[in-house]
Design a protein around this motif. Structure first.
Motif, mmCIF file in Angstrom:
data_model
loop_
_atom_site.group_PDB
_atom_site.id
_atom_site.type_symbol
_atom_site.label_atom_id
_atom_site.label_comp_id
_atom_site.label_asym_id
_atom_site.label_seq_id
_atom_site.Cartn_x
_atom_site.Cartn_y
_atom_site.Cartn_z
ATOM 1 N N GLU A 71 0.816 -0.733 -0.251
ATOM 2 C CA GLU A 71 -0.079 0.070 0.301
ATOM 3 C C GLU A 71 0.488 1.274 0.207
ATOM 4 N N ALA A 72 1.736 1.109 0.055
ATOM 5 C CA ALA A 72 3.219 2.735 0.900
ATOM 6 C C ALA A 72 3.578 2.692 -0.563
ATOM 7 N N ALA A 73 4.163 0.998 -1.302
ATOM 8 C CA ALA A 73 4.155 1.706 -2.191
ATOM 9 C C ALA A 73 3.346 2.178 -3.685
ATOM 10 N N ALA A 92 0.575 3.682 -2.616
ATOM 11 C CA ALA A 92 0.654 5.277 -2.486
ATOM 12 C C ALA A 92 2.228 6.378 -3.662
ATOM 13 N N GLY A 93 3.033 5.597 -2.795
ATOM 14 C CA GLY A 93 4.601 6.915 -3.109
ATOM 15 C C GLY A 93 4.732 6.417 -4.751
ATOM 16 N N PHE A 94 4.311 5.537 -6.097
ATOM 17 C CA PHE A 94 4.216 5.853 -6.931
ATOM 18 C C PHE A 94 2.963 6.448 -7.550
ATOM 19 N N LEU A 106 2.214 9.672 -6.045
ATOM 20 C CA LEU A 106 3.190 10.471 -5.383
ATOM 21 C C LEU A 106 3.934 10.607 -6.889
ATOM 22 N N TYR A 107 4.538 9.941 -6.934
ATOM 23 C CA TYR A 107 5.950 10.455 -8.228
ATOM 24 C C TYR A 107 4.984 10.816 -9.317
ATOM 25 N N CYS A 108 3.735 10.070 -9.497
ATOM 26 C CA CYS A 108 3.374 10.204 -11.182
ATOM 27 C C CYS A 108 2.931 11.687 -10.801
#
Length: 54
Positions: free
Chosen positions: A22-24, A26-28, A30-32
């Motif tokens: 889930e954190a990955a 959300a991070g992806f 955010l990156y996009c």
């Protein structure tokens, strides 16, 4: 197939792995979002200054 469906309930590290997933995710996202924002700003400046220099 029945063993595969029952296995996640037995594995001890599965909740931790789900949290990491889930954190990955959300991070992806955010990156996009950040990449899209920076590209939008870059193109906005490019179009804004299009007639300024030859």
């Amino acid at each position: 197939m029945a063993g595969l469906t029952a296995a996640p309930k037995v594995l001890p590290g599965l909740p931790f792995a789900q949290g990491l997933q889930e954190a990955a995710g959300a991070g992806f996202l955010l990156y996009c979002t950040a990449a899209l924002a920076m590209l939008s700003v870059k193109f906005w400046f490019l179009l804004r200054n299009a007639g300024g220099r030859p």
